[in-house]
Write a protein that holds these residues in place. Structure first.
Motif, PDB file in Angstrom:
ATOM      1  N   SER A 192     -38.933  39.738 -24.550  1.00 29.65           N
ATOM      2  CA  SER A 192     -40.230  40.917 -24.362  1.00 29.65           C
ATOM      3  C   SER A 192     -39.508  41.584 -23.240  1.00 29.65           C
ATOM      4  CB  SER A 192     -41.200  40.600 -24.554  1.00 29.65           C
ATOM      5  OG  SER A 192     -41.378  39.531 -25.351  1.00 29.65           O
ATOM      6  N   TRP A 193     -39.202  43.379 -24.058  1.00 29.70           N
ATOM      7  CA  TRP A 193     -38.392  44.208 -22.713  1.00 29.70           C
ATOM      8  C   TRP A 193     -37.074  43.827 -22.307  1.00 29.70           C
ATOM      9  CZ3 TRP A 193     -43.369  42.150 -22.029  1.00 29.70           C
ATOM     10  CH2 TRP A 193     -44.526  42.656 -22.200  1.00 29.70           C
ATOM     11  N   GLY A 194     -36.558  42.375 -22.439  1.00 31.11           N
ATOM     12  CA  GLY A 194     -35.246  41.818 -22.165  1.00 31.11           C
ATOM     13  C   GLY A 194     -35.123  41.533 -21.086  1.00 31.11           C
ATOM     14  N   GLU A 195     -36.699  41.209 -20.429  1.00 34.20           N
ATOM     15  CA  GLU A 195     -36.687  40.771 -18.860  1.00 34.20           C
ATOM     16  C   GLU A 195     -36.523  39.334 -18.219  1.00 34.20           C
ATOM     17  OE1 GLU A 195     -41.091  41.611 -17.688  1.00 34.20           O
ATOM     18  OE2 GLU A 195     -40.533  43.443 -16.848  1.00 34.20           O
ATOM     19  N   TRP A 196     -36.301  38.225 -20.073  1.00 29.60           N
ATOM     20  CA  TRP A 196     -35.466  37.032 -19.730  1.00 29.60           C
ATOM     21  C   TRP A 196     -36.759  36.629 -19.804  1.00 29.60           C
ATOM     22  CZ3 TRP A 196     -30.497  36.042 -16.795  1.00 29.60           C
ATOM     23  CH2 TRP A 196     -29.249  36.339 -16.977  1.00 29.60           C
ATOM     24  N   TYR A 197     -37.623  36.150 -19.609  1.00 33.82           N
ATOM     25  CA  TYR A 197     -39.014  35.798 -20.279  1.00 33.82           C
ATOM     26  C   TYR A 197     -39.771  35.391 -21.024  1.00 33.82           C
ATOM     27  CZ  TYR A 197     -43.063  33.482 -17.732  1.00 33.82           C
ATOM     28  OH  TYR A 197     -44.732  32.134 -17.248  1.00 33.82           O
ATOM     29  N   TYR A 198     -40.391  35.678 -21.988  1.00 31.45           N
ATOM     30  CA  TYR A 198     -41.388  35.734 -23.273  1.00 31.45           C
ATOM     31  C   TYR A 198     -39.883  35.338 -24.015  1.00 31.45           C
ATOM     32  CZ  TYR A 198     -45.425  36.667 -20.647  1.00 31.45           C
ATOM     33  OH  TYR A 198     -46.115  37.177 -19.516  1.00 31.45           O
ATOM     34  N   THR A 199     -39.470  34.698 -24.507  1.00 30.71           N
ATOM     35  CA  THR A 199     -38.238  34.349 -25.947  1.00 30.71           C
ATOM     36  C   THR A 199     -38.822  33.450 -26.607  1.00 30.71           C
ATOM     37  OG1 THR A 199     -36.250  33.310 -26.057  1.00 30.71           O
ATOM     38  CG2 THR A 199     -37.265  31.927 -24.059  1.00 30.71           C
ATOM     39  N   THR A 200     -38.640  33.709 -28.019  1.00 29.30           N
ATOM     40  CA  THR A 200     -39.085  33.131 -29.312  1.00 29.30           C
ATOM     41  C   THR A 200     -38.074  32.266 -30.148  1.00 29.30           C
ATOM     42  OG1 THR A 200     -38.228  34.599 -30.912  1.00 29.30           O
ATOM     43  CG2 THR A 200     -40.019  34.746 -30.112  1.00 29.30           C
ATOM     44  N   HIS A 201     -36.166  32.117 -28.856  1.00 26.39           N
ATOM     45  CA  HIS A 201     -35.518  30.980 -29.498  1.00 26.39           C
ATOM     46  C   HIS A 201     -34.992  29.977 -28.387  1.00 26.39           C
ATOM     47  CE1 HIS A 201     -35.066  34.397 -32.185  1.00 26.39           C
ATOM     48  NE2 HIS A 201     -34.332  33.809 -32.761  1.00 26.39           N
ATOM     49  N   GLY A 202     -35.816  29.756 -27.797  1.00 26.79           N
ATOM     50  CA  GLY A 202     -35.761  29.120 -26.259  1.00 26.79           C
ATOM     51  C   GLY A 202     -34.263  29.867 -25.396  1.00 26.79           C
ATOM     52  N   LEU A 203     -34.188  30.697 -25.278  1.00 27.81           N
ATOM     53  CA  LEU A 203     -32.796  31.328 -24.173  1.00 27.81           C
ATOM     54  C   LEU A 203     -33.591  31.437 -22.935  1.00 27.81           C
ATOM     55  CD1 LEU A 203     -31.946  34.569 -26.771  1.00 27.81           C
ATOM     56  CD2 LEU A 203     -31.095  31.954 -27.072  1.00 27.81           C
ATOM     57  N   ASN A 204     -34.914  31.341 -22.337  1.00 24.20           N
ATOM     58  CA  ASN A 204     -35.277  30.814 -21.043  1.00 24.20           C
ATOM     59  C   ASN A 204     -34.128  30.168 -20.546  1.00 24.20           C
ATOM     60  OD1 ASN A 204     -34.794  32.510 -18.420  1.00 24.20           O
ATOM     61  ND2 ASN A 204     -37.435  32.049 -19.332  1.00 24.20           N
ATOM     62  N   THR A 205     -33.166  29.296 -20.969  1.00 27.95           N
ATOM     63  CA  THR A 205     -32.331  28.314 -19.897  1.00 27.95           C
ATOM     64  C   THR A 205     -31.211  28.090 -19.149  1.00 27.95           C
ATOM     65  OG1 THR A 205     -31.381  27.829 -21.716  1.00 27.95           O
ATOM     66  CG2 THR A 205     -34.109  26.915 -21.700  1.00 27.95           C
ATOM     67  N   SER A 206     -30.693  27.560 -17.484  1.00 25.69           N
ATOM     68  CA  SER A 206     -29.681  27.699 -16.978  1.00 25.69           C
ATOM     69  C   SER A 206     -28.827  28.384 -18.098  1.00 25.69           C
ATOM     70  CB  SER A 206     -29.795  27.078 -16.258  1.00 25.69           C
ATOM     71  OG  SER A 206     -29.319  25.697 -16.683  1.00 25.69           O
ATOM     72  N   GLY A 207     -28.374  27.122 -19.268  1.00 27.42           N
ATOM     73  CA  GLY A 207     -27.297  27.625 -19.921  1.00 27.42           C
ATOM     74  C   GLY A 207     -27.004  28.812 -20.252  1.00 27.42           C
ATOM     75  N   ASN A 208     -28.357  29.336 -21.223  1.00 30.91           N
ATOM     76  CA  ASN A 208     -28.155  30.008 -22.181  1.00 30.91           C
ATOM     77  C   ASN A 208     -27.824  31.567 -21.051  1.00 30.91           C
ATOM     78  OD1 ASN A 208     -28.377  28.987 -24.811  1.00 30.91           O
ATOM     79  ND2 ASN A 208     -30.439  28.802 -24.239  1.00 30.91           N
ATOM     80  N   ARG A 209     -28.730  31.550 -20.026  1.00 35.62           N
ATOM     81  CA  ARG A 209     -28.881  32.134 -19.540  1.00 35.62           C
ATOM     82  C   ARG A 209     -27.531  33.206 -18.418  1.00 35.62           C
ATOM     83  NH1 ARG A 209     -34.062  30.733 -17.003  1.00 35.62           N
ATOM     84  NH2 ARG A 209     -33.384  29.445 -15.276  1.00 35.62           N
ATOM     85  N   TYR A 210     -26.613  31.883 -18.426  1.00 36.74           N
ATOM     86  CA  TYR A 210     -25.151  31.590 -17.985  1.00 36.74           C
ATOM     87  C   TYR A 210     -24.395  32.644 -18.928  1.00 36.74           C
ATOM     88  CZ  TYR A 210     -20.421  31.083 -16.558  1.00 36.74           C
ATOM     89  OH  TYR A 210     -19.321  31.055 -15.591  1.00 36.74           O
TER      90      TYR A 210
END
Length: 478
Positions: free
Chosen positions: A165-183
């Motif tokens: 949400s808002w591109g803030e790297w927190y509330y994600t519906t696709h499980g993207l807030n992990t170190s691998g996805n963030r990288y």
């Protein structure tokens, strides 16, 4: 406090030094010393200060910027815009040409208004809205890359965005807030942006995780194409809780990290409703922004906190000192020069703002004939991003006067225009110094208040200039 670093550029005719030493003087040529008076006014400067926040949903044509809106911002001393670019219609599809065109139109409007933009892309403007899967984000970044490259001149900095949400790297519906996805996402953003533009991440931990290092950026690493030198920070809940809503894991250690890292990369953000603590008063906010080197902050959110700083009497000072604020202290100049001789000068300046510059910018000395208005320019081999907050810097210059220059009187100017060729001639993008009677709004030059007399060298009074840096005559259209 005075700077201890020494960057010698003798071959180019410039020396940055600690201010205790004295420049070598030419005993033949006359010199004049100017003491500059500080100016306490509020005025805009590029890539710093309070910003206005807005958003649009790309591909719909709705919510695009207008010249009248941005003109009103400029009139209120705002030079920086934060822009959410929502991609809600493309969570599972490629971006349309219309979406890309909308982005280009916004950038063109920003350019025409003489402003710059903090850019963030997102798929969701609410906790309950979905973001996009990783493959869609990567596809969109491939599509956006030409737009980001083309419009980098008016992009002050990009925020990582895309995830949650808002591109803030927190509330994600696709499980993207992990170190691998963030990288993966951050690495793709760095590839999409030109090397001379930086990206901000939401917490210090995200940068440490990406670069696999817990220590801050060092001066010798700064302003390079390395990833560690291109990642800054944004805090979107500044002073809103003990940890700023999870911005900090180890509060003091993270703040000490930012204090050092943000000498070379940008930090900014916004306040939000306080949680578990009293709203930060003006003194606390001022001291924290100075400690963390803040360059910009949202003017409108969170308004209840910002209004408290007005009531406390600190807002005017924060407005003036957010980001860099350069003041000339003194100047010592050769005032009688001859064709093919040397012009020497020592300028002392101080950055009284919270932060340093974070984007590349040339430093120019300009001679202007007071009768013919002919211009001669010398671009100094100086890195103004090293004019650090709270530091006095001395600039010693030794520049050749052209052999074919016309005799007469010349005004001397200091100019810090934008690096981009598309913006260099626009005074809205030049840096104004905080001194009385120096700013020329029509040119963007800072008048150094000294007259240089170019005289005929019939009696061979001056030693020929031996260096390689000369004032160069500019064409009439410059």
């Amino acid at each position: 406090m005075k700077t201890n670093f020494l960057i010698s550029l003798i071959a180019g005719g410039i020396l940055l030094t600690a201010c205790a030493s004295k420049p070598v003087k030419n005993t033949v040529q006359k010199r004049e010393t100017i003491e500059y008076k500080a100016n306490d006014d509020k005025f805009p400067n590029p890539e710093r200060g309070f910003y206005k926040s807005s958003n649009c949903n790309l591909g719909t044509g709705a919510g695009l910027l207008t010249e009248s809106t941005l003109s009103a911002y400029r009139q209120n001393n705002i030079s920086l815009l934060f822009r959410y670019f929502y991609l809600k219609n493309f969570r599972n599809d490629p971006l349309s040409q219309k979406a890309l065109d909308d982005f280009d139109k916004d950038m063109a409007t920003i350019r025409k208004a003489g402003m710059k933009c903090i850019v963030r892309f997102a798929y969701s403007s609410d906790i309950d809205e979905p973001d996009a899967p990783l493959n869609t984000i990567l596809q969109h970044l491939d599509q956006l890359k030409p737009c980001l490259q083309k419009n980098a001149d008016v992009i002050a900095v990009m925020q990582a965005g895309f995830i949650g949400s808002w591109g803030e790297w927190y509330y994600t519906t696709h499980g993207l807030n992990t170190s691998g996805n963030r990288y993966t996402v951050l690495n793709k953003i760095l590839e999409a942006l030109p090397e001379n533009r930086m990206v901000q991440v939401r917490t210090p931990e995200y940068k440490k995780e990406f670069v696999q290092r817990a220590t801050p950026l060092k001066e010798e690493e700064a302003f390079s194409a390395r990833n560690i030198a291109r990642i800054g920070h944004h805090n979107d809940c500044f002073l809103a809780s003990a940890t700023d809503y999870g911005t900090y894991q180890d509060i003091e250690a993270d703040k000490n990290y930012l204090n050092k890292d943000c000498l070379y990369v940008p930090i900014g953000g916004e306040t939000c409703p306080p949680n578990g603590i009293a709203p930060a008063d003006g003194l606390k906010a001022y001291n924290e922004m100075r400690r963390l080197r803040f360059s910009f902050l949202n003017e409108d959110y969170y308004r209840n906190v910002n209004n408290l700083w007005i009531e406390n009497g600190y807002m005017d000072q924060i407005i003036k000192e957010l980001g860099y604020r350069f003041q000339l202290i003194s100047g010592e100049y050769t005032t009688d020069v001859y064709p093919a001789s040397a012009f020497t000068a020592r300028m002392v300046l101080k950055n009284v703002g919270f932060a340093s510059l974070y984007n590349e910018r040339p430093v120019e000395l300009i001679l202007k004939n007071t009768d013919s208005h002919e211009l001669y320019k010398a671009t100094l081999e100086i890195e103004p991003r090293l004019w650090k907050p709270g530091i006095e810097t001395c600039i010693d210059v030794n520049i050749g006067i052209p052999a074919q220059i016309a005799t007469g009187e010349y005004a001397l100017y200091l100019n810090l225009p934008d690096k981009a060729e598309t913006l260099q001639a626009n005074p809205d993008y030049a840096i104004r110094f905080a001194n009385e009677n120096v700013w020329e709004a029509q040119t963007g030059y800072n008048n150094l208040q000294v007259t240089i007399h170019v005289q005929s060298n019939n009696n061979n009074q001056a030693t020929p200039y031996p260096g390689r840096l000369y004032f160069e005559k500019q064409s009439s259209d410059e």
